[in-house]
Design a protein around this motif. Sequence first.
Motif, PDB file in Angstrom:
ATOM      1  N   ILE A  92       0.822  -1.199   0.000  1.00 17.06           N
ATOM      2  CA  ILE A  92       0.000   0.000   0.000  1.00 17.06           C
ATOM      3  C   ILE A  92       0.865   1.262   0.000  1.00 17.06           C
ATOM      4  O   ILE A  92       1.721   1.447   0.866  1.00 17.06           O
ATOM      5  N   THR A  93       0.660   2.121  -0.985  1.00 15.53           N
ATOM      6  CA  THR A  93       1.283   3.440  -1.038  1.00 15.53           C
ATOM      7  C   THR A  93       0.207   4.477  -1.337  1.00 15.53           C
ATOM      8  O   THR A  93      -0.747   4.201  -2.072  1.00 15.53           O
ATOM      9  N   ASP A 108      -7.644   4.623  -0.375  1.00 16.30           N
ATOM     10  CA  ASP A 108      -8.933   4.267   0.220  1.00 16.30           C
ATOM     11  C   ASP A 108      -8.805   3.138   1.239  1.00 16.30           C
ATOM     12  O   ASP A 108      -9.701   2.949   2.080  1.00 16.30           O
ATOM     13  N   ALA A 109      -7.709   2.364   1.140  1.00 13.85           N
ATOM     14  CA  ALA A 109      -7.515   1.243   2.069  1.00 13.85           C
ATOM     15  C   ALA A 109      -6.873   1.692   3.375  1.00 13.85           C
ATOM     16  O   ALA A 109      -7.076   1.062   4.422  1.00 13.85           O
ATOM     17  N   ILE A 110      -6.098   2.766   3.325  1.00 14.85           N
ATOM     18  CA  ILE A 110      -5.368   3.227   4.508  1.00 14.85           C
ATOM     19  C   ILE A 110      -6.358   3.647   5.603  1.00 14.85           C
ATOM     20  O   ILE A 110      -7.291   4.418   5.370  1.00 14.85           O
ATOM     21  N   GLY A 111      -6.146   3.107   6.802  1.00 15.62           N
ATOM     22  CA  GLY A 111      -7.006   3.431   7.936  1.00 15.62           C
ATOM     23  C   GLY A 111      -8.168   2.484   8.125  1.00 15.62           C
ATOM     24  O   GLY A 111      -8.814   2.489   9.170  1.00 15.62           O
ATOM     25  N   GLY A 143     -12.298  -2.877 -12.234  1.00 15.50           N
ATOM     26  CA  GLY A 143     -12.251  -1.455 -11.947  1.00 15.50           C
ATOM     27  C   GLY A 143     -10.950  -1.029 -11.300  1.00 15.50           C
ATOM     28  O   GLY A 143     -10.020  -1.816 -11.149  1.00 15.50           O
ATOM     29  N   ILE A 144     -10.892   0.234 -10.910  1.00 15.18           N
ATOM     30  CA  ILE A 144      -9.692   0.827 -10.313  1.00 15.18           C
ATOM     31  C   ILE A 144      -9.817   0.796  -8.791  1.00 15.18           C
ATOM     32  O   ILE A 144     -10.848   1.175  -8.231  1.00 15.18           O
ATOM     33  N   ARG A 200     -14.126  -3.989   3.148  1.00 19.45           N
ATOM     34  CA  ARG A 200     -14.142  -4.089   1.703  1.00 19.45           C
ATOM     35  C   ARG A 200     -14.223  -2.711   1.062  1.00 19.45           C
ATOM     36  O   ARG A 200     -14.725  -1.759   1.647  1.00 19.45           O
ATOM     37  N   LEU A 201     -13.686  -2.638  -0.157  1.00 20.72           N
ATOM     38  CA  LEU A 201     -13.693  -1.405  -0.952  1.00 20.72           C
ATOM     39  C   LEU A 201     -14.516  -1.630  -2.205  1.00 20.72           C
ATOM     40  O   LEU A 201     -14.538  -2.728  -2.761  1.00 20.72           O
TER      41      LEU A 201
END
Length: 274
Positions: free
Chosen positions: A28-29, A45-48, A39-40, A54-55
């Motif tokens: 993760i960066t 959005d994953a941080i925290g 999709g993108i 799920r995203l």
Amino acid sequence: MAGKSDKIKANEHVLFYYNRTKKWLVKITKNAKLHTHIGIISHADAIGKEYGSRLTTNKDKYVYLLRPTTYDYTMKLQHSTQIVYPKESGYMASRMGIQSGQTIVEIGTGSGALTTFLASIVKPRGRVHTFDVDADFMAIAEKNIARAGMTKYVIMNKMDIRKSRTVPVADADAAVIDLGDPWTALPQVRRMLKGSAPMVAVCPTMNQLEKLVSELVANEFTDIECSEQILRQIEAREGKTRHSFQGIGHTAYLCFARKAYFGTKRRRTAKDPD
């Protein structure tokens, strides 16, 4: 409530899981985005978020954010050679009784898949001493081992242990040989093992098994077992459960044995002078 350790941070690895065949292991960066057929996925959005959350992608598909296991690192690592799959490595660890704190010798580092798995068991006080002669393979293995966070538990040695007059490890608890001609390493492996300690060799063909077993007896090993592990997955769905049409069949034969003393005269060990 989940603690801070369950929150995803920048520079951690996350498994973006869509389904059993579509999953991505990423570091993760903040500014990175993963472009996929569903999709993108924005890393930011994953941080925290908590592991297990799920995203949703820009195509209204979702992925789960999973903490990678050793299995995930193994299946997603960069291959320079044929790897030892978890279906073999799990049985190997059980059959040889690998435990935390042990010293393991590995002849043939390859891509570092088995090295990583063994290190994950023997840590934090144990170590895996792995030997290989190919600098390019070792560089790839070093990256794979580091990616899984196992570097501090692995000691890498670029040397042909088969030709060495001395060995750098004594009283090892177990050994693994992953070479095309595993019998050539038996004398040195024997010197590094404790009495009764187990070893396993990975063999692609039955011809190799035949020669290896003969050499194991000649080098005073006992409790010899040869086996093959076949994994068949099941597609479990209500009303139509069946065997999967995809699966991992033959990948290697395994040959286990244990160091013994056949005669009254004790053989030399790594601690004995030359």
